[in-house]
Design an enzyme around this catalytic site. Structure first.
Site, PDB file in Angstrom:
ATOM      1  CG  ASN A 211      -0.505   0.030   2.540  1.00 27.13           C
ATOM      2  OD1 ASN A 211       0.037   0.903   2.823  1.00 27.13           O
ATOM      3  ND2 ASN A 211      -0.089  -1.251   3.455  1.00 27.13           N
ATOM      4  CE  LYS A 290      11.000 -10.677 -14.378  1.00 28.04           C
ATOM      5  NZ  LYS A 290      11.150 -10.173 -15.244  1.00 28.04           N
TER       6      LYS A 290
END
Ligand code: CTP
Length: 399
Positions: A211, A290
């Site tokens: 956030n 990844k």
């Protein structure tokens, strides 16, 4: 609120090469709203011009006890009128003179004539001069008089040598000034734990969910709690901010790291300020390679709730004080009171996020401090430093 503004500072500048930094230090003091009177030794004037410091402070620089205004007895008057005397940079020579109680120049006479004014000394010299038993003996003497030292720092010195002797970074000197000017020390002997910034929840080795929390509010709470006298530990998620001076720092990443770090410290904590914006969800599955975009098509991420840290901590609360934080847009008091009961908090601090005002990343905030009986206190729009002072002042008074 005028946070420690208007304090009267005497800035003593002595003859070290670091004297050129006193112009920047003076600028920081003026920016903080202090009224500064600069006093320079003769040697300091070889390194920086009095005119430079007079221009920045907006006041005549005092150079000599017996020049002008001598009828005002400057060493007595300025010493008595000041809230703090800061000597930065302080040479081995001035430290030795102060330890001997010399009064043959304006600066030493002023320090000698001061009564309850705190004296802060920021040494700057060659490392061998600092390490010399004569200097160290003088430093011990000055400690025994109740004088305060900040630095010196380790690093490359002007003479080309490496070692301990550099003038400590200016924001650290400023923090020590704030610490000493903050006369209220109601948290003396208390251990305060502050959490700050956001947590990040990994998706794969290069991506995460998080956030916008910058950590500014929590970092100010940690600094200000120290100014109130507390022994402070700051547990922070990733942040661009530098760890505050004089505070123990623990860096974490995820919500579960943060919980572990809090549990490690909670037994010895008196007050917990849970200011971190903990991520509420994390990926159910963390890839250890990844994720490639080719061939993936639409990527669906399944999320699960993170651990409710305060919820777990509440079970071990005992007589510790828990201050929780929340960001609310509507039904501020009712929502906050509900959270407070659910998570067994003593006080909840609500950040205003209504309308076009958001505290995220900003240097300003508007906080409402709410107590169990529903009574609330609103700070108005203030800097986050002032908001931290407002919150801690309320916590100290209410508990
Ligand atoms: N908190 C926590 N653990 C979490 C989430 C939040 O300990 N997993 C703490 C926060 O640090 C804060 C308080 O709980 O001090 C309230 O946080 P907030 O996110 O506003 O509350 P939630 O109960 O998660 O409610 P909401 O649905 O409004 O996000």
């Amino acid at each position: 609120m005028r946070y420690l503004k208007g304090n009267r500072v005497v800035l003593g500048v002595t003859g070290s090469i670091a004297a050129y930094k006193s112009a920047e230090l003076l600028r920081l003091m003026v920016k903080a709203g202090f009224n500064v009177r600069v006093v320079m030794t003769v040697e300091a004037q070889s390194f920086i011009s009095p005119l430079t410091l007079a221009t920045i402070s907006g006041e005549k620089v005092l150079l000599n006890e017996f020049s002008d205004d001598a009828y005002k007895i400057p060493h007595i008057q300025e010493a008595r009128n000041s809230d703090i005397i800061v000597i930065a940079p302080a040479t081995a020579q001035i430290i030795s003179e102060l330890a001997c109680g010399r009064a043959d120049k304006l600066l030493t006479a002023m320090v000698l004539a001061a009564r309850d004014t705190p004296v802060l000394i920021a040494p700057a010299m060659n490392s061998a001069m600092w390490a010399h038993p004569a200097t160290q003996g003088n430093v011990s003497t000055l400690f025994s008089y109740g004088y305060h030292f900040v630095g010196p720092a380790k690093g490359e010195l002007a003479c080309g040598e490496e070692g301990s002797g550099r003038l400590v970074d200016l924001p650290i000197i400023m923090e020590e000034i704030f610490y000493l000017l903050h006369r209220e020390k109601a948290l003396d002997g208390k251990r305060v734990l502050v959490t700050a910034s956001r947590t990040i929840e990994a998706i794969d080795p290069v991506r995460y969910i998080s956030n916008y929390s910058s950590g500014k509010m929590g970092y100010w709470l940690a600094r200000v709690a120290r100014r109130w006298g507390a022994d402070v530990t700051l547990i922070s998620g990733p942040s661009e901010l530098s760890p505050p001076y004089g505070v123990k720092f623990v860096g974490v990443e995820s919500a579960s790291d943060m919980k572990e770090a809090i549990l490690d410290h909670f037994n010895s904590t008196d007050i917990l300020f849970m200011a971190a914006a903990v991520a509420d969800f994390r990926p159910v599955y963390k890839y250890n390679h990844k994720i490639k975009k080719e061939g993936s098509g639409t990527l669906l991420l399944r999320l699960e709730p993170t651990v409710d840290i305060l919820g777990e901590i509440a079970l071990r609360k005992g007589n510790k004080v828990i201050v929780g934080f929340a960001a609310e847009s509507d039904n501020l008091v009712e929502n906050a009171l509900q959270k407070m009961r659910k998570k067994n908090m003593d006080i909840i601090v609500v950040n205003k996020i209504a309308g076009d005002f958001s505290a995220f990343g900003s240097d300003f905030n508007e906080v409402t401090v709410i107590v169990k009986d529903g009574s609330s206190y609103v700070s108005g729009r203030v800097t986050k430093e002032e908001a931290a002072e407002f919150v801690i002042d309320k916590v100290v008074r209410l508990l």
